[in-house]
Design an enzyme around this catalytic site. Structure first.
Site, mmCIF file in Angstrom:
data_model
loop_
_atom_site.group_PDB
_atom_site.id
_atom_site.type_symbol
_atom_site.label_atom_id
_atom_site.label_comp_id
_atom_site.label_asym_id
_atom_site.label_seq_id
_atom_site.Cartn_x
_atom_site.Cartn_y
_atom_site.Cartn_z
ATOM 1 N N TYR A 1 0.839 -1.264 -0.008
ATOM 2 C CA TYR A 1 -0.010 -0.004 0.187
ATOM 3 C C TYR A 1 0.729 1.174 0.065
ATOM 4 C CZ TYR A 1 -3.757 3.112 1.394
ATOM 5 O OH TYR A 1 -4.891 4.318 1.284
ATOM 6 N N ASN B 1 -5.809 9.663 8.639
ATOM 7 C CA ASN B 1 -6.946 8.939 8.806
ATOM 8 C C ASN B 1 -8.244 9.678 8.833
ATOM 9 O OD1 ASN B 1 -4.248 8.371 10.336
ATOM 10 N ND2 ASN B 1 -5.234 6.443 11.066
ATOM 11 N N PRO C 1 3.004 2.792 12.525
ATOM 12 C CA PRO C 1 3.556 4.038 12.981
ATOM 13 C C PRO C 1 3.168 4.492 14.324
ATOM 14 C CG PRO C 1 2.484 4.091 10.638
ATOM 15 C CD PRO C 1 1.671 2.952 11.329
HETATM 16 N N1 UDP Z 1 -5.707 0.187 16.667
HETATM 17 C C1 UDP Z 1 -6.029 -0.272 17.664
HETATM 18 N N2 UDP Z 1 -7.398 -0.980 17.951
HETATM 19 C C2 UDP Z 1 -7.740 -1.663 17.081
HETATM 20 C C3 UDP Z 1 -7.505 -1.100 15.483
HETATM 21 C C4 UDP Z 1 -6.268 -0.291 15.568
HETATM 22 O O1 UDP Z 1 -5.503 0.034 18.821
HETATM 23 O O2 UDP Z 1 -8.993 -2.361 17.104
HETATM 24 C C5 UDP Z 1 -4.476 0.807 16.450
HETATM 25 C C6 UDP Z 1 -3.628 0.456 15.273
HETATM 26 O O3 UDP Z 1 -2.669 -0.305 16.054
HETATM 27 C C7 UDP Z 1 -2.901 1.827 14.812
HETATM 28 C C8 UDP Z 1 -3.917 2.742 15.136
HETATM 29 O O4 UDP Z 1 -4.819 2.202 16.025
HETATM 30 O O5 UDP Z 1 -1.747 2.171 15.772
HETATM 31 C C9 UDP Z 1 -4.819 3.093 13.874
HETATM 32 O O6 UDP Z 1 -5.055 1.921 13.005
HETATM 33 P P1 UDP Z 1 -5.801 2.080 11.751
HETATM 34 O O7 UDP Z 1 -5.833 0.718 11.179
HETATM 35 O O8 UDP Z 1 -7.286 2.986 11.981
HETATM 36 O O9 UDP Z 1 -4.921 3.319 10.884
HETATM 37 P P2 UDP Z 1 -3.696 3.426 10.349
HETATM 38 O O10 UDP Z 1 -2.494 2.302 11.381
HETATM 39 O O11 UDP Z 1 -3.460 3.174 8.737
HETATM 40 O O12 UDP Z 1 -3.048 4.817 10.521
#
Ligand code: UDP
Length: 308
Positions: free
Chosen positions: A143, A172, A271
């Site tokens: 991605y 986000n 991240p």
């Molecule tokens: N995350 C979490 N619980 C969940 C889903 C995601 O703590 O049930 C965390 C994930 O590890 C990340 C953050 O929330 O650090 C945002 O995740 P998301 O997949 O929404 O977006 P991205 O990582 O692509 O910014």
């Protein structure tokens, strides 16, 4: 004006289509429905200004349009990692196919890039000039690297053929119509809270994200396509910068029953912090996000409850 929206049955694409249709524009929606949902565009299917084409953007297509909004690509980590080779193909071939149409017709194309291209950086705030710190061969690379390749392709079309490209780097985003099983933090936590399940925190929960409500992103994209700025532009909400623990607390406060939490392992290459600089968007688009997380979550909860 005729608009081609690829990925139009998805979360962001369908909100964009609503906004364009409500303004009386013509829309051609392309989607292969791999992660998009036909319900998101159902209300427009009988409208003479709307056309739906079931199509995979990695395959060439010929059509007439006045501008292109190129969004097609699975965007949540569980979806884009399910078939990572296909995700890379979509980013490269899909973008190449759309750029060829934009070049032939000499029209604007807005490509939706992502904050993911900044990778797992130590930067407190990511400006467009930051070149990123991304794992080139990890689970998220299909991605992140795919989007970087696609940005590069856009700029090469602009430099080689003068193609009118616009690049939105979207951070986000949340709101109604997020796929409930997309695994993203807001979708997961809201679904869990509503169904009285434990909220899942990955890692320590101290990692931070900035959350932008969908309406603000759509407004930013619509302003961007009207400029003649061809460099990448961040769209996100730096004001709404929360750790996962803080979001969990905010969500728990919105329900009048006890909700537990459970800690799970942090996914690879997750991240630690991500925060957009939106100075560029403010200056060239006169745009800034208006909806705060509290209000946006209320709207999203209201929507999810209505779908049950
Ligand atoms: N995350 C979490 N619980 C969940 C889903 C995601 O703590 O049930 C965390 C994930 O590890 C990340 C953050 O929330 O650090 C945002 O995740 P998301 O997949 O929404 O977006 P991205 O990582 O692509 O910014």
């Amino acid at each position: 004006m005729k608009n081609l929206v690829t990925g139009g049955a998805g979360f962001i694409g369908s909100h964009l289509i609503d906004s364009l249709m409500n303004e009386g524009e013509h829309v051609i929606c392309i989607d292969d429905l791999s992660t998009g949902n036909s319900k998101n565009i159902e209300k427009w299917l009988n409208n003479p200004k709307f056309t739906f084409i079931l199509h995979d953007v990695t395959k060439p297509i010929e059509l007439q349009t006045d501008r292109i909004w190129h969004l097609a690509c699975p965007a949540s980590s569980i979806h884009y990692q399910k078939n990572p080779i296909k995700t890379s193909e979509t980013n490269f071939l899909g973008t190449l196919n759309m750029l060829k149409i934009a070049r032939t017709l000499d029209i604007e194309i807005l490509f939706t890039s992502t904050s993911e291209i900044y990778g797992d950086s130590n930067c407190d705030v990511q400006e467009e000039s930051f070149k990123g710190y991304i794992n080139p061969n990890g689970l998220r690379s299909c991605y992140g690297e795919g989007k970087r390749m696609a940005e590069s392709l856009c700029l090469d079309f602009m430099r080689t053929y003068g193609t009118k490209i616009r690049i939105a780097r979207i951070f986000n985003t949340y709101g109604p119509r997020m796929k409930k099983e997309d695994g993203r933090v807001i979708s997961n936590l809201l679904q869990q809270a509503i169904s009285k399940k434990s909220l899942t925190i990955y890692g320590t929960g101290k990692q931070k994200r900035c959350f932008c409500y969908i309406d603000d992103i759509i407004l930013g994209m619509k302003k961007l396509i009207k400029t003649n700025y061809s460099g990448p532009v961040n769209l996100g909400n730096p004001q709404e910068n929360f750790s996962i623990i803080e979001i969990v607390d905010l969500i728990r406060s919105k329900f009048n029953y006890k909700i537990n939490v459970v800690y799970l392992p942090l996914p690879a290459d997750d991240p630690i912090k991500r925060k957009p600089s939106v100075k560029l968007a403010e200056s060239i688009l006169q745009w800034k996000p208006l909806v705060d997380l509290n209000e946006g979550l209320d709207k999203t909860i209201h929507y999810i409850k209505g779908t049950l």
